[in-house]
Scaffold this motif. Structure first.
Motif, PDB file in Angstrom:
ATOM      1  N   GLY A   8      31.406  34.253 -11.185  1.00 33.57           N
ATOM      2  CA  GLY A   8      31.292  33.010 -11.941  1.00 33.57           C
ATOM      3  C   GLY A   8      31.041  31.794 -11.062  1.00 33.57           C
ATOM      4  N   LEU A   9      30.369  31.997  -9.943  1.00 33.10           N
ATOM      5  CA  LEU A   9      30.184  30.924  -8.965  1.00 33.10           C
ATOM      6  C   LEU A   9      29.334  29.805  -9.570  1.00 33.10           C
ATOM      7  N   THR A  10      29.847  28.585  -9.479  1.00 33.64           N
ATOM      8  CA  THR A  10      29.202  27.424 -10.084  1.00 33.64           C
ATOM      9  C   THR A  10      29.284  26.233  -9.143  1.00 33.64           C
ATOM     10  N   GLN A  47      25.369  28.324   1.122  1.00 34.53           N
ATOM     11  CA  GLN A  47      26.249  27.313   1.706  1.00 34.53           C
ATOM     12  C   GLN A  47      27.676  27.437   1.187  1.00 34.53           C
ATOM     13  N   MET A  48      27.833  27.853  -0.066  1.00 33.54           N
ATOM     14  CA  MET A  48      29.182  28.063  -0.600  1.00 33.54           C
ATOM     15  C   MET A  48      29.836  29.280   0.045  1.00 33.54           C
ATOM     16  N   ILE A  49      29.056  30.345   0.261  1.00 30.63           N
ATOM     17  CA  ILE A  49      29.604  31.513   0.944  1.00 30.63           C
ATOM     18  C   ILE A  49      30.030  31.141   2.362  1.00 30.63           C
ATOM     19  N   ALA A  50      29.205  30.336   3.045  1.00 28.11           N
ATOM     20  CA  ALA A  50      29.499  29.942   4.425  1.00 28.11           C
ATOM     21  C   ALA A  50      30.656  28.972   4.516  1.00 28.11           C
ATOM     22  N   PHE A  52      30.230  25.631   3.769  1.00 28.00           N
ATOM     23  CA  PHE A  52      29.703  24.296   4.011  1.00 28.00           C
ATOM     24  C   PHE A  52      29.734  23.440   2.756  1.00 28.00           C
ATOM     25  N   THR A  53      29.765  24.092   1.601  1.00 29.63           N
ATOM     26  CA  THR A  53      29.814  23.418   0.310  1.00 29.63           C
ATOM     27  C   THR A  53      30.907  24.064  -0.530  1.00 29.63           C
ATOM     28  N   SER A  54      31.695  23.234  -1.217  1.00 29.80           N
ATOM     29  CA  SER A  54      32.785  23.760  -2.042  1.00 29.80           C
ATOM     30  C   SER A  54      32.291  24.049  -3.454  1.00 29.80           C
ATOM     31  N   ASP A  66      40.192  35.959  -0.662  1.00 30.65           N
ATOM     32  CA  ASP A  66      39.621  34.811  -1.358  1.00 30.65           C
ATOM     33  C   ASP A  66      39.271  33.755  -0.311  1.00 30.65           C
ATOM     34  N   LEU A  67      37.999  33.379  -0.245  1.00 27.39           N
ATOM     35  CA  LEU A  67      37.558  32.450   0.796  1.00 27.39           C
ATOM     36  C   LEU A  67      37.796  30.983   0.452  1.00 27.39           C
ATOM     37  N   ALA A  68      38.282  30.705  -0.743  1.00 25.67           N
ATOM     38  CA  ALA A  68      38.387  29.320  -1.199  1.00 25.67           C
ATOM     39  C   ALA A  68      39.184  28.445  -0.242  1.00 25.67           C
TER      40      ALA A  68
END
Length: 355
Positions: A8-10, A47-50, A52-54, A66-68
């Motif tokens: 559900g990545l958004t 970028q979210m996986i890396a 760099f972006t939330s 969980d990488l969050a």
């Protein structure tokens, strides 16, 4: 074994949904490409996986973690950027060793790992050269060695071949795939180049306008597209509106001009659909044996094949013809087109593709 999970990545920027409820998985050791046009959300996803972006919403899980809450520098990922981002004042060896030095790896182990990485990318003999004295392909391999030497759990590639000329790009596709397989590292690559994604990937994630369109093997995403967008974005395709009349052992389609065609069995209900047939699946046949006839409006020579543009009552068809060592039919000629029923793709009408 599922290794990377995007659930559900958004990501939103104001009213713009750059990535919209993206859900897919990557298996351990897989090479997966995020493919789509500019602005489709593929780079934002990377970028979210890396880190760099939330994300605005959804979950990213790597090897059960969980990488969050994990900062980018602590995720242990290898990243190769489009610009390579090499240190021009450092030698090849120093560039590759940099990440290990930051991790305070003991000298003996550092030397061994750097040497192994350079041999893997076939740059051992150039270890003391500076990047400014190297070709684009060599710089790309330095960046790859630097990413791999830290032994990442996941390798992220952001348009890694886009700065290379066409011939070198094709050569580096094979080289990069060889290196990835030899290292055994799970890899996610962002690209807008369809042939690159098809040539290098175990699976392709096709995106458009922030949304996932299809996830499949390169063969299946090309041969069995699930939407008009996928069929036209992945290579050339002849697409026309049609009406599905029945659906028994084969689907019977009647076009708006009254032409009746047969195609494979599909799950769609009778009603509006779209049909698609690849240019290379179309044959030139004798008069009376064709499904549709038309006039050659243009022809283009590509070396290995000719591409014909044929004007017909259904619309314009592109027809790919293998170069048999002779000039193709002349512009203005009347030709007759046919294809096998199983080569016809029956897709949802564009307005009916689920959101």
């Amino acid at each position: 074994m599922t290794f990377l999970v995007l659930d559900g990545l958004t990501k939103t920027y104001g009213d713009v949904r750059a990535v919209d409820n993206l859900t897919c998985t990557v298996e351990k050791g897989e090479f997966v490409s995020l493919l789509g046009p500019s602005g489709c959300g593929k780079t934002t996803t990377l970028q979210m996986i890396a880190g760099f972006t939330s994300p605005t919403g959804g979950r990213i899980e790597l090897a059960g973690r969980d990488l969050a809450s994990i900062p980018a520098r602590q995720r242990g990922l290898g990243i190769v950027f489009q610009t390579y981002a090499l240190f021009m004042h450092m030698t090849v060896r120093e560039n590759v060793a940099f990440g290990l030095e930051m991790r305070k790896v003991p000298k003996a182990e550092l030397t061994r790992r750097v040497n192994d990485a350079l041999e893997m990318v076939h740059l051992g003999a150039l270890a003391d050269r500076y990047p400014r004295a190297m070709s684009g392909g060599q710089r790309q391999r330095v960046a790859l060695a630097r990413a791999l030497v830290i032994e990442p759990e996941l390798l992220l590639l952001d348009e890694p071949l886009s700065n290379l000329d066409a011939k070198l790009r094709e050569e580096m596709q094979l080289e990069l795939r060889r290196i990835q397989r030899e290292a055994g590292v799970t890899t996610v690559m962002v690209t807008h180049d369809q042939s690159e994604a098809l040539a290098m990937s175990d699976r392709v994630v096709v995106m458009d306008k922030g949304r996932l369109q299809q996830v499949d093997s390169p063969f299946d995403v090309y041969e069995t597209p699930r939407s008009s967008f996928v069929s036209t974005f992945l290579g050339k395709s002849n697409n026309f509106p049609a009406t599905l009349q029945s659906n028994d052992e084969t689907g019977s389609v009647i076009l708006s001009g009254g032409q009746t065609l047969r195609g494979p069995r599909v799950s769609h209900l009778p009603g509006p659909v779209e049909i698609a047939v690849r240019p290379e699946r179309i044959e030139l046949v004798d008069a009376g044996a064709g499904l549709v006839s038309g006039t050659v409006r243009e022809r283009i020579f590509f070396g290995a094949q000719w591409m014909l543009a044929v004007e017909t009552p259904m619309g314009e068809f592109l027809v790919a013809r293998r170069n048999a060592g002779a000039r193709e039919v002349e512009i203005g000629s009347t030709v007759h087109l046919a294809w096998a029923p199983h080569d016809l793709r029956i897709l949802p009408a564009e307005h009916e593709v689920s959101a």
